[in-house]
Design an enzyme around this catalytic site. Structure first.
Site, PDB file in Angstrom:
ATOM      1  N   LYS A  93      -6.082   2.662  -2.345  1.00  0.00           N
ATOM      2  CA  LYS A  93      -6.813   2.465  -1.093  1.00  0.00           C
ATOM      3  C   LYS A  93      -7.959   3.464  -0.894  1.00  0.00           C
ATOM      4  O   LYS A  93      -8.969   3.131  -0.278  1.00  0.00           O
ATOM      5  CB  LYS A  93      -5.852   2.578   0.102  1.00  0.00           C
ATOM      6  CG  LYS A  93      -4.772   1.517   0.134  1.00  0.00           C
ATOM      7  CD  LYS A  93      -5.105   0.434   1.108  1.00  0.00           C
ATOM      8  CE  LYS A  93      -4.101  -0.693   1.235  1.00  0.00           C
ATOM      9  NZ  LYS A  93      -2.837  -0.623   0.541  1.00  0.00           N
ATOM     10  N   GLU A 115      -7.609  -0.717  11.100  1.00  0.00           N
ATOM     11  CA  GLU A 115      -6.313  -1.271  11.461  1.00  0.00           C
ATOM     12  C   GLU A 115      -5.458  -1.170  10.229  1.00  0.00           C
ATOM     13  O   GLU A 115      -5.946  -1.289   9.112  1.00  0.00           O
ATOM     14  CB  GLU A 115      -6.431  -2.758  11.808  1.00  0.00           C
ATOM     15  CG  GLU A 115      -7.045  -3.025  13.145  1.00  0.00           C
ATOM     16  CD  GLU A 115      -7.244  -4.517  13.316  1.00  0.00           C
ATOM     17  OE1 GLU A 115      -6.240  -5.221  13.444  1.00  0.00           O
ATOM     18  OE2 GLU A 115      -8.396  -4.960  13.300  1.00  0.00           O
ATOM     19  N   SER A 336      -0.496  -0.084  -8.569  1.00  0.00           N
ATOM     20  CA  SER A 336      -1.405   0.201  -7.457  1.00  0.00           C
ATOM     21  C   SER A 336      -1.048   1.421  -6.627  1.00  0.00           C
ATOM     22  O   SER A 336      -1.906   1.999  -5.975  1.00  0.00           O
ATOM     23  CB  SER A 336      -1.500  -1.026  -6.548  1.00  0.00           C
ATOM     24  OG  SER A 336      -0.210  -1.421  -6.121  1.00  0.00           O
TER      25      SER A 336
HETATM   26  C1  LIG Z   1      -1.980  -1.763   0.383  1.00  0.00           C
HETATM   27  C2  LIG Z   1      -1.339  -1.816  -0.931  1.00  0.00           C
HETATM   28  C3  LIG Z   1      -1.302  -3.002  -1.694  1.00  0.00           C
HETATM   29  C4  LIG Z   1      -1.821  -4.323  -1.196  1.00  0.00           C
HETATM   30  O1  LIG Z   1      -3.171  -4.348  -0.897  1.00  0.00           O
HETATM   31  P1  LIG Z   1      -4.227  -5.082  -1.826  1.00  0.00           P
HETATM   32  O2  LIG Z   1      -5.449  -5.119  -1.007  1.00  0.00           O
HETATM   33  O3  LIG Z   1      -3.676  -6.446  -2.133  1.00  0.00           O
HETATM   34  O4  LIG Z   1      -4.366  -4.268  -3.058  1.00  0.00           O
HETATM   35  C5  LIG Z   1      -0.744  -2.970  -2.954  1.00  0.00           C
HETATM   36  N1  LIG Z   1      -0.211  -1.834  -3.448  1.00  0.00           N
HETATM   37  C6  LIG Z   1      -0.209  -0.681  -2.753  1.00  0.00           C
HETATM   38  C7  LIG Z   1       0.405   0.522  -3.371  1.00  0.00           C
HETATM   39  C8  LIG Z   1      -0.774  -0.629  -1.480  1.00  0.00           C
HETATM   40  O5  LIG Z   1      -0.771   0.518  -0.793  1.00  0.00           O
END
Ligand SMILES: *Cc1c(COP(=O)(O)O)cnc(C)c1O
Length: 366
Positions: A93, A115, A336
């Site tokens: 993020k 948000e 992610s």
């Molecule tokens: C917020 C988040 C997501 C989902 O958001 P995307 O916009 O689909 O990437 C996925 N993995 C993690 C670790 C997150 O914090």
């Protein structure tokens, strides 16, 4: 199809999807944002500044990691993780939040609002506010920049957030090629709003031999209705200023969603994903809470990496693909984020025993 045709929205649209479904009062702010983003993107000074913050603040480039023990467990597959869990604040993020904060500074907007459902975007936004001295969260459109946390919302957000997250795939493709000069067979990423997935997919869109798979949250199963799989289980509609796939009832009312992972628990999805699905460049599937949880445990146990519950969905599906590819298959997974934040969501041993886990190689078709 050229990369330009695939990824550059015409009039703020990806095919039929995207657009700007917002009140008239916001149109000039969106126009200003679009103009300023295109100007910043083309400015070498801005890119240099962004690159500096990526290196020293976020911690990029993030490593490409060979998950050999999971690969062996999945039957002799080459699995690599792109380690976005090692970004400062623990997820991808911040790639977006830093870019938008720099843009807000350039636009002279001293106030930042956001948000957040999952919390990770709130953390990333608060972090950049601390770093760049931007503290007030108010709703004054003239002095305020609204940082959207994913590739959703009205144009230009889906395009801008994609541009800021594509560093994931640009790095990963180069790192992967430098291993043995070959590309992966499949790239897998979880999809909430879709930013980490677009971030890693974009670099591979022109590599027609590379399959791209987006993994949504099937929650308790698609048929149960308790899920968050907008592309697999939803229909086209307008949500948060954009035309894309939405979980809605017959009257177009947004349905309640469920996922064990807060980051995937969103009733919409970025419009570029709707388009990539329509042109069949990306395949979208859904993985249940139970299977994601099993993959979370497997990864923690075999690799010593605690993944967030969101990418645990992608890790489970990597196991499904591994079985299809057979030994020697090559899979790149976008990890992610890290899972420390999720420890409270993990059932204890006795709670877990009440649930019959079917193991990480089983597919939940809902
Ligand atoms: C917020 C988040 C997501 C989902 O958001 P995307 O916009 O689909 O990437 C996925 N993995 C993690 C670790 C997150 O914090």
């Amino acid at each position: 199809m050229s990369r330009g045709a695939l990824t550059h929205p015409v009039d703020g649209r990806f095919g039929a999807f995207g657009g700007q479904y917002v009140p008239e009062t916001l149109m000039s702010a969106l126009q200003e944002l679009e103009d300023m983003w295109h100007e910043a993107k083309a400015d070498p000074q801005f890119q240099l500044e962004l690159a500096g913050h990526r290196r020293a603040f976020i911690g990029r480039p993030t490593p490409l990691y060979a998950a050999t023990r999971i690969g062996d467990h999945f039957g002799g597959t080459h699995i690599h993780f792109k380690r976005e869990d090692l970004c400062h604040t623990g997820a991808h993020k911040l790639n977006n939040a830093v870019g938008q904060a720099l843009l807000a500074l350039r636009m002279g907007k001293k106030r930042i609002i956001a948000e957040t459902g999952a919390g990770q975007h709130g953390v990333a936004t608060a972090t950049v506010c601390a770093r760049f001295g931007i503290r007030d969260w108010v709703t004054n459109v003239r002095t305020t920049h609204y940082i959207i946390g994913s590739v959703v919302g009205p144009h230009p957000y889906p395009e801008m957030v994609r541009d800021l997250q594509r560093v994931i795939g640009d790095e990963a493709r180069e790192q992967y090629m430098s291993l043995d000069g070959k590309l992966p067979d499949v790239v897998v990423a979880c999809v909430g709003g879709g930013s980490n997935a677009i971030g890693i997919f974009t670099a591979f869109l022109d590599d027609r031999d590379v399959s791209l798979v987006g993994v949504e949250a099937a929650g308790k199963g698609i048929r149960s209705g308790e899920h968050a799989a907008s592309l697999v289980g939803g229909r086209p509609g307008v949500l948060h200023g954009s035309y894309s796939y939405v979980l809605q009832d017959g009257d177009g009312q947004i349905l309640p969603t469920h996922s064990i992972s807060a980051g995937l628990d969103y009733p919409g999805v970025g419009p570029e994903h709707a388009f990539l699905r329509e042109i069949e460049r990306v395949e979208y599937v859904a993985v249940s809470d139970k299977d994601a949880l099993a993959a979370f445990k497997l990864c923690t146990r075999l690799e010593g990496i605690i993944p967030a519950l969101e990418p645990s969905h992608a890790i489970h599906h990597a196991g499904v693909i591994a079985r299809e590819l057979g030994p020697g298959g090559r899979i790149l997974v976008c990890l992610s984020g890290r899972g420390d934040k999720d420890m409270d969501s993990i059932p204890t041993k006795s709670e877990a025993e009440a649930v019959t886990s079917r193991g990480p190689l089983d597919v939940d078709e809902g």
